[in-house]
Scaffold this active site. Sequence first.
Site, PDB file in Angstrom:
ATOM      1  N   HIS A 285       0.916  -1.094   0.103  1.00 37.85           N
ATOM      2  CA  HIS A 285       0.074  -0.257  -0.070  1.00 37.85           C
ATOM      3  C   HIS A 285       0.878   1.411  -0.432  1.00 37.85           C
ATOM      4  O   HIS A 285       0.914   2.069  -0.481  1.00 37.85           O
ATOM      5  CB  HIS A 285      -0.721   0.039   1.189  1.00 37.85           C
ATOM      6  CG  HIS A 285      -1.336  -1.287   1.453  1.00 37.85           C
ATOM      7  ND1 HIS A 285      -1.987  -1.956   1.460  1.00 37.85           N
ATOM      8  CD2 HIS A 285      -3.164  -1.384   1.060  1.00 37.85           C
ATOM      9  CE1 HIS A 285      -3.255  -3.025   1.512  1.00 37.85           C
ATOM     10  NE2 HIS A 285      -3.989  -2.443   0.821  1.00 37.85           N
TER      11      HIS A 285
ATOM     12  N   ASP B 123      -4.189  -6.674  -7.903  1.00 38.78           N
ATOM     13  CA  ASP B 123      -4.359  -5.664  -6.503  1.00 38.78           C
ATOM     14  C   ASP B 123      -5.534  -4.664  -6.353  1.00 38.78           C
ATOM     15  O   ASP B 123      -5.416  -3.910  -8.077  1.00 38.78           O
ATOM     16  CB  ASP B 123      -3.652  -5.590  -5.623  1.00 38.78           C
ATOM     17  CG  ASP B 123      -3.702  -6.458  -3.682  1.00 38.78           C
ATOM     18  OD1 ASP B 123      -4.836  -5.673  -3.324  1.00 38.78           O
ATOM     19  OD2 ASP B 123      -2.926  -5.927  -3.070  1.00 38.78           O
TER      20      ASP B 123
END
Length: 218
Positions: A115, A189
Site C-alpha cells: 500500500h 490488487d
Amino acid sequence: IAIDAEWGLAMRVEETDQFPYALTLGAAKDKQLITQVGQTIARDLRKTGIHWNFAPVVDMNVQPENPVIGYRSFGEDAHAVTETARAFIKGMKAEGVLHAIKHFPGHGNTKVDSHLGLPVLEDNKETLLQTDIFPFVELIKEGVDAVMVGHLAVPALTDGTIESASLSPTIIKGFLRGELGFNGVVVTDAMNMHAISQDYDEPGELELAAFAAGNDVL
C-alpha cells in the site's frame, strides 16, 4: 460484484459477522470447520448480492517484519497453507460464490507494505517454487476461478528486473499463463496502492499498463 471478505463481510462492511482470521483457521487444522467457515462467509455474500470473494490469501507467514500479511495467512508451511485454502475454497464453491487466490506470486516473505511502496521478493526461483509459489501451483492444477496478482517485484522471475508483478507481462503472460498453465481470470490488487500508483502521473497510463501486462480485471 466483488469484495475482499477474507474473514467475512466484516472486513469491508461494519456491523456484520466477523469470522476467525486465516491464521486461526490454519492453526485449527480442522478441514471440516474451515470448509464450514468458507461456506458461511459465502452464504452471507450471496444473500448480500455479492458474487465474488477476493479470498483466500495463500501467502506464507514466514516474515515477522511483514506489515501487511501476518494474520491474513493460514501459516508458515506451504503444504498446510495449500490444504487449508483448499478446504476454504470448497466451502465457497458449495454456495456458488467465486474465489480468487492471492497475492501472486507470494507476498508473505516481504518487509514492505505494498500500500506504501514496492516490496521485493529476493529468493531464487527454486526456493520460491518450494515456498511462496507452492500453494499457487498446487491450487492452479486443481482449477481456481481467479488469481489476484500482487504489487511486488520478483526479480527471480523477471531476469533481475525490478518491476511489479501486477504490471509484468513476463510474470503474468510468461510465468502464470505459460509456465503454470493458468487459464482463469487474472485480477490486480487495488490500483491505488502506492507500490504502483506513485509511478504514473497521466490518468489511464497505469490502467493501460496493467491490461497490457495480461490482467483481465483491474
